[in-house]
Each structure stands twice: as structure tokens, then as C-alpha cells.
Design a protein around this motif. Structure first.
Motif, PDB file in Angstrom:
ATOM      1  N   GLN A  37       0.827  -1.204   0.000  1.00 36.02           N
ATOM      2  CA  GLN A  37       0.000   0.000   0.000  1.00 36.02           C
ATOM      3  C   GLN A  37       0.865   1.260   0.000  1.00 36.02           C
ATOM      4  OE1 GLN A  37      -3.334   0.685  -0.291  1.00 36.02           O
ATOM      5  NE2 GLN A  37      -2.694   2.810  -0.257  1.00 36.02           N
ATOM      6  N   SER A  38       1.915   1.278   0.802  1.00 39.63           N
ATOM      7  CA  SER A  38       2.795   2.449   0.842  1.00 39.63           C
ATOM      8  C   SER A  38       3.502   2.653  -0.485  1.00 39.63           C
ATOM      9  CB  SER A  38       3.838   2.298   1.953  1.00 39.63           C
ATOM     10  OG  SER A  38       3.227   2.276   3.207  1.00 39.63           O
ATOM     11  N   LEU A  39       3.982   1.564  -1.061  1.00 40.94           N
ATOM     12  CA  LEU A  39       4.663   1.682  -2.352  1.00 40.94           C
ATOM     13  C   LEU A  39       3.708   2.121  -3.450  1.00 40.94           C
ATOM     14  CD1 LEU A  39       6.986  -1.442  -2.239  1.00 40.94           C
ATOM     15  CD2 LEU A  39       7.613   0.954  -1.920  1.00 40.94           C
ATOM     16  N   ARG A  40       2.507   1.558  -3.458  1.00 39.60           N
ATOM     17  CA  ARG A  40       1.507   1.929  -4.466  1.00 39.60           C
ATOM     18  C   ARG A  40       1.164   3.411  -4.333  1.00 39.60           C
ATOM     19  NH1 ARG A  40      -1.568  -1.932  -3.613  1.00 39.60           N
ATOM     20  NH2 ARG A  40      -2.932  -1.019  -2.068  1.00 39.60           N
ATOM     21  N   SER A  41       0.931   3.860  -3.101  1.00 41.57           N
ATOM     22  CA  SER A  41       0.596   5.270  -2.879  1.00 41.57           C
ATOM     23  C   SER A  41       1.748   6.182  -3.273  1.00 41.57           C
ATOM     24  CB  SER A  41       0.241   5.502  -1.408  1.00 41.57           C
ATOM     25  OG  SER A  41      -0.908   4.792  -1.061  1.00 41.57           O
ATOM     26  N   LEU A  46       4.087  10.051  -7.065  1.00 38.05           N
ATOM     27  CA  LEU A  46       5.182  10.413  -7.951  1.00 38.05           C
ATOM     28  C   LEU A  46       4.675  10.674  -9.368  1.00 38.05           C
ATOM     29  CD1 LEU A  46       8.295  10.676  -8.338  1.00 38.05           C
ATOM     30  CD2 LEU A  46       8.259   8.247  -8.944  1.00 38.05           C
ATOM     31  N   LEU A  47       3.877   9.742  -9.900  1.00 39.44           N
ATOM     32  CA  LEU A  47       3.354   9.895 -11.259  1.00 39.44           C
ATOM     33  C   LEU A  47       2.428  11.105 -11.372  1.00 39.44           C
ATOM     34  CD1 LEU A  47       2.737   6.142 -12.091  1.00 39.44           C
ATOM     35  CD2 LEU A  47       4.532   7.616 -13.024  1.00 39.44           C
ATOM     36  N   GLU A  48       1.603  11.323 -10.360  1.00 40.95           N
ATOM     37  CA  GLU A  48       0.734  12.496 -10.374  1.00 40.95           C
ATOM     38  C   GLU A  48       1.553  13.783 -10.298  1.00 40.95           C
ATOM     39  OE1 GLU A  48      -1.994  11.666  -7.190  1.00 40.95           O
ATOM     40  OE2 GLU A  48      -3.235  10.379  -8.475  1.00 40.95           O
ATOM     41  N   GLY A  49       2.654  13.752  -9.556  1.00 41.54           N
ATOM     42  CA  GLY A  49       3.554  14.907  -9.500  1.00 41.54           C
ATOM     43  C   GLY A  49       4.172  15.221 -10.846  1.00 41.54           C
ATOM     44  N   TRP A  50       4.314  14.208 -11.674  1.00 45.06           N
ATOM     45  CA  TRP A  50       4.839  14.390 -13.027  1.00 45.06           C
ATOM     46  C   TRP A  50       3.744  14.776 -14.002  1.00 45.06           C
ATOM     47  CZ3 TRP A  50       8.268   9.376 -13.266  1.00 45.06           C
ATOM     48  CH2 TRP A  50       9.439   9.584 -12.529  1.00 45.06           C
ATOM     49  N   ALA A  57      -4.930   0.039  -8.037  1.00 47.68           N
ATOM     50  CA  ALA A  57      -5.638  -1.120  -7.514  1.00 47.68           C
ATOM     51  C   ALA A  57      -4.647  -1.951  -6.703  1.00 47.68           C
ATOM     52  CB  ALA A  57      -6.215  -1.947  -8.653  1.00 47.68           C
ATOM     53  N   GLY A  58      -5.160  -2.629  -5.679  1.00 50.94           N
ATOM     54  CA  GLY A  58      -4.304  -3.397  -4.803  1.00 50.94           C
ATOM     55  C   GLY A  58      -4.219  -4.873  -5.132  1.00 50.94           C
ATOM     56  N   ALA A  79       2.503  -2.800 -13.041  1.00 56.70           N
ATOM     57  CA  ALA A  79       1.908  -3.925 -12.318  1.00 56.70           C
ATOM     58  C   ALA A  79       2.954  -4.641 -11.480  1.00 56.70           C
ATOM     59  CB  ALA A  79       1.274  -4.907 -13.300  1.00 56.70           C
ATOM     60  N   ASP A  80       2.584  -4.948 -10.250  1.00 62.42           N
ATOM     61  CA  ASP A  80       3.413  -5.791  -9.396  1.00 62.42           C
ATOM     62  C   ASP A  80       3.164  -7.234  -9.816  1.00 62.42           C
ATOM     63  OD1 ASP A  80       4.618  -7.238  -7.353  1.00 62.42           O
ATOM     64  OD2 ASP A  80       3.924  -5.893  -5.787  1.00 62.42           O
ATOM     65  N   HIS A  81       4.224  -7.997  -9.999  1.00 63.92           N
ATOM     66  CA  HIS A  81       4.042  -9.385 -10.431  1.00 63.92           C
ATOM     67  C   HIS A  81       3.212 -10.169  -9.417  1.00 63.92           C
ATOM     68  CE1 HIS A  81       4.658 -13.083 -12.510  1.00 63.92           C
ATOM     69  NE2 HIS A  81       5.114 -13.650 -11.403  1.00 63.92           N
ATOM     70  N   ARG A  82       3.390  -9.902  -8.143  1.00 65.91           N
ATOM     71  CA  ARG A  82       2.614 -10.579  -7.094  1.00 65.91           C
ATOM     72  C   ARG A  82       1.438  -9.701  -6.713  1.00 65.91           C
ATOM     73  NH1 ARG A  82       6.783 -13.579  -3.056  1.00 65.91           N
ATOM     74  NH2 ARG A  82       7.831 -14.756  -4.673  1.00 65.91           N
ATOM     75  N   LEU A  83       0.439  -9.679  -7.562  1.00 67.34           N
ATOM     76  CA  LEU A  83      -0.703  -8.789  -7.379  1.00 67.34           C
ATOM     77  C   LEU A  83      -1.779  -9.382  -6.491  1.00 67.34           C
ATOM     78  CD1 LEU A  83      -1.731  -6.011  -8.182  1.00 67.34           C
ATOM     79  CD2 LEU A  83      -2.689  -7.014 -10.234  1.00 67.34           C
TER      80      LEU A  83
END
Length: 125
Positions: A37-41, A46-50, A57-58, A79-83
Motif C-alpha cells: 500500500q505504501s509503495l503503491r501510494s 510520484l506519477l501524479e507529481g509528473w 488497484a491493490g 503492475a506488481d508481479h505478485r498482485l
């Protein structure tokens, strides 16, 4: 870069970049081990800042529901491989491709760097 720097400090991440005239720039993000969750957020911020519009999605079912609600109008995916338990990130991406009727450019993130895992992810396209 000030927005990126602020977000990196919040995540205890390190941002590095290298530029070459006429060739472009390469940015690298190193983040400490943390919960998803922390990494996704953090990645979303970061992307929104750009300047990118993002949705997150989690797990696989949430990603598929989100895709349907958004009309499959993604320009790119990370996508995280372990979704999740039901489908891996690459399987979820392939399902999104099938449902949207097009291949969406995708970056797959994997903490598992075993040769078999890398081959599997690469083979998924």
C-alpha cells in the motif's frame, strides 16, 4: 523535481537520473522494503507529481473492476508481479489486454529476481 524530491523523502526513497544531450533522460527510483500500500501510494503520488492522471488497484479483481469502470482507457500500466492470490500481475495485465481488446504498454515490477521468474515475466510480453 521538487515534487519528486518531496515524495522521495516521504518514502525514504532515492531518486537518481542521468541525462544525455540528444538522447533523453533516465530516472531510477530505489525504495526500501515496505508494504504494498505504501509503495503503491508513493508511486501514484510520484506519477501524479509528473502530471499523469492515475488510478490504483491493490489486487487483480480490483484492477479488473477498475478497468471496467474506467472503460479500459489506460495509456500505460505499472503492475506488481505478485498482485494477489488469484492472478499474478502478468496474468492480470493479459486479462486487461483481452478485455480491452488492445495491448497496453506495461511495466512489471517484481521483487522475485530468480531466473525462472524473469523468464516468465519476459515471456508474457
Amino acid at each position: 523535481m521538487s515534487i519528486v524530491d518531496r515524495i522521495a523523502r516521504l518514502l525514504a526513497a532515492e531518486i537518481t537520473f542521468r541525462s544525455r544531450d540528444g538522447r533523453g533522460s533516465r530516472f531510477s527510483i530505489s525504495v526500501p522494503l515496505d508494504d504494498a500500500q505504501s509503495l503503491r501510494s508513493g508511486l501514484q503520488l510520484l506519477l501524479e507529481g509528473w502530471g499523469y492522471e492515475t488510478v490504483a488497484a491493490g489486487f487483480c479483481e480490483e484492477a479488473l473492476d477498475l478497468g471496467a469502470r474506467e472503460g479500459w482507457r489506460f495509456d500505460a500500466m505499472v503492475a506488481d508481479h505478485r498482485l494477489g492470490a488469484r492472478l499474478s500481475g502478468t496474468q492480470t495485465v493479459n486479462e486487461i489486454h483481452a478485455r480491452s481488446g488492445r495491448k497496453v504498454p506495461t511495466i512489471v515490477i517484481a521483487g522475485d529476481t530468480s531466473p525462472d521468474r524473469i523468464v516468465d515475466i519476459h515471456a508474457s510480453g
